[in-house]
Design an enzyme around this catalytic site. Structure first.
Site, PDB file in Angstrom:
ATOM      1  N   LYS A 125       0.857  -1.182   0.000  1.00  0.00           N
ATOM      2  CA  LYS A 125       0.000   0.000   0.000  1.00  0.00           C
ATOM      3  C   LYS A 125       0.886   1.222   0.000  1.00  0.00           C
ATOM      4  O   LYS A 125       2.025   1.172   0.475  1.00  0.00           O
ATOM      5  CB  LYS A 125      -0.888   0.025   1.258  1.00  0.00           C
ATOM      6  CG  LYS A 125      -2.123   0.868   1.092  1.00  0.00           C
ATOM      7  CD  LYS A 125      -3.214   0.065   0.399  1.00  0.00           C
ATOM      8  CE  LYS A 125      -4.531   0.776   0.387  1.00  0.00           C
ATOM      9  NZ  LYS A 125      -5.622  -0.167   0.086  1.00  0.00           N
TER      10      LYS A 125
HETATM   11  N1  GLU Z   1      -7.320  -0.003  -3.177  1.00  0.00           N
HETATM   12  C1  GLU Z   1      -8.061  -1.205  -3.436  1.00  0.00           C
HETATM   13  C2  GLU Z   1      -8.062  -2.094  -2.215  1.00  0.00           C
HETATM   14  O1  GLU Z   1      -7.895  -1.651  -1.128  1.00  0.00           O
HETATM   15  C3  GLU Z   1      -7.593  -1.900  -4.696  1.00  0.00           C
HETATM   16  C4  GLU Z   1      -6.184  -2.378  -4.684  1.00  0.00           C
HETATM   17  C5  GLU Z   1      -5.707  -2.918  -6.024  1.00  0.00           C
HETATM   18  O2  GLU Z   1      -6.494  -2.984  -6.953  1.00  0.00           O
HETATM   19  O3  GLU Z   1      -4.527  -3.242  -6.096  1.00  0.00           O
HETATM   20  O4  GLU Z   1      -8.306  -3.263  -2.307  1.00  0.00           O
END
Ligand code: GLU
Length: 436
Positions: A125
């Protein structure tokens, strides 16, 4: 096991210490959930410590020249919690409350989410601690490109693949993909996911998270004997996840009786007219400024509505020991990451409320991110029907596995989902062995 004996507490954060920021609450929640899963799986202390510790945590300075000539320096992060089952994967958020603790928790949740869904990824993240309200498009672009440049050595299709999250979107992903591509000298579509269709985005990605929320909510309604055509739904968050989820719930015949954004929102017991609401909100309006749709409602009031399904689809840490007792919904379906603290989880369980946990409920986004990455790597494009079919089948299978384990072991859906995710990562660690 008590918290004092806890392997995770010893190595990570003191789980008894009071938390003083949303990030600390998120990190503490993530570690406590891991600890419970580790205990359930009988993982030894070393393995628990390995799983509690992010593989790499990067903090970068993001200098930004504002349009008026001022120089600001913001702090950016990218945490790769796990790279054991594949490259890092996870979103990038722009939010003032973003800090290393929060990003670490979110990266950890991505690891379990990807493992639970069987996607060949670890978890990561990123984010920048910044309030982008009032930023021009050019300012956002400069900030995004500089952040991308700073984390560039650590990202790429085989290393770590960013995606949209809070306050970022397909345009942000196009800029990140372009910055990466310009730096290596050729177009690398698979460097990010959640891109516009014109530069390798996938059909269905924009609505995928919401679709997953609705798929898992319908499955939960089936288990709880709630008929969707008589069900009432309240949704906190009217952004990428909440707005599309509202529309899809309405398409299933549910009555969406309240929605809120950061300012508060609107309640209409007959059911809100979702499409006009989305149209008006997408013209830049906040919900509390729109008239003619229903009565004003605060975020606090929305969480306490007497509805069948409550969908927190905004930020982490919104259901805590302070307000969990007020929840009157039968089902809480977590569109956001980490909306419920462990204390709130226990209160909801005591009150007979079923929680469909984030790592299952909101996994539709990363599922279609995976499909986008696969299409990019093959230089190929699937139809919306093909993408939706794959999404529905992956989400349905994961959902059924979680419900089955929860029923067999008489445990919560959260513990079942974490046990399945954490278990797969632990197995991968064992199979790969430890270097050197
Ligand atoms: N931000 C989204 C999540 O928390 C998508 C993450 C992604 O597609 O890599 O799952």
């Amino acid at each position: 096991m008590t918290i004092t004996e806890s392997a995770v507490a010893e190595f990570g954060r003191d789980l008894r210490a009071p938390v003083s920021s949303p990030g600390q609450l998120a990190h503490r929640s993530a570690l406590m959930q891991l600890e419970k899963a580790g205990e359930f799986l009988g993982l030894d202390k070393g393995m628990q410590q390995l799983l509690a510790t992010p593989r790499r945590s990067l903090t970068v300075a993001v200098p930004l020249r504002r349009d008026d000539g001022r120089l600001e320096v913001h702090t950016g992060y990218r945490v790769q919690h796990s790279l054991t089952r594949g490259p890092g994967k996870g979103g990038v958020r722009f939010h003032p409350a973003t800090d290393l603790n929060e990003v670490t928790a979110l990266a950890m949740w991505m690891t379990w989410k990807c493992a639970l869904l069987g996607l060949p990824y670890g978890g990561a993240k990123g984010g920048i601690a910044v309030d982008v309200d009032g930023f021009s498009r050019a300012e956002k672009e400069r900030m995004t490109r500089r952040y991308t440049q700073e984390i560039l050595p650590f990202i790429g299709p085989d290393k770590d693949i960013p995606a949209p999250d809070v306050n970022t979107d397909e345009t942000t992903m196009a800029w990140m993909m372009d910055t990466y591509s310009v730096s290596v000298g050729y177009s690398v579509h698979a460097a990010t996911t959640g891109k516009p269709l014109t530069v390798g985005g996938s059909n269905g990605r924009a609505t995928a998270t919401s679709r997953g929320v609705v798929i898992t909510a319908l499955e939960a309604m089936r288990h709880k004997g709630i008929d969707p055509r008589n069900a009432t739904v309240a949704i906190q968050g009217f952004g990428k996840v909440g707005a599309h989820a509202a529309r899809l719930f309405a398409e299933e015949g549910c009555r969406v009786v309240a929605v809120t954004d950061v300012t508060g929102g609107i309640q209409q017991d007959r059911g809100l007219l979702i499409d006009p609401l989305i149209d008006r909100a997408s013209q830049g309006g906040v919900l509390t400024e729109l008239s003619g749709f229903g009565d004003r409602i605060s975020n606090k009031e929305l969480l306490a509505l007497d509805v069948d399904v409550l969908v927190p689809a905004a930020m982490d840490g919104v259901l805590t020991e302070d307000n969990a007792d007020e929840v009157r919904a039968s089902l809480v379906v977590e569109g956001a990451n980490g909306p419920t603290s462990p204390e709130a989880d226990a209160i909801l369980a005591d009150n007979g409320i079923t929680v469909v946990p984030d790592i299952l409920a909101n996994a539709g986004g990363v599922v279609v991110s995976y499909l986008e990455w696969v299409q990019n790597l093959q230089a190929f494009s699937w139809s919306i029907e093909e993408v939706d079919r794959k999404l529905t089948s992956l989400m349905g299978a994961a959902s059924q596995t979680v419900w089955a384990l929860a029923a067999n072991q008489a445990i919560s859906l959260r513990l079942a989902a974490h046990a399945l995710g954490v278990g797969k990562v632990a197995e991968a660690h064992r199979d790969r062995g430890l270097f050197p």
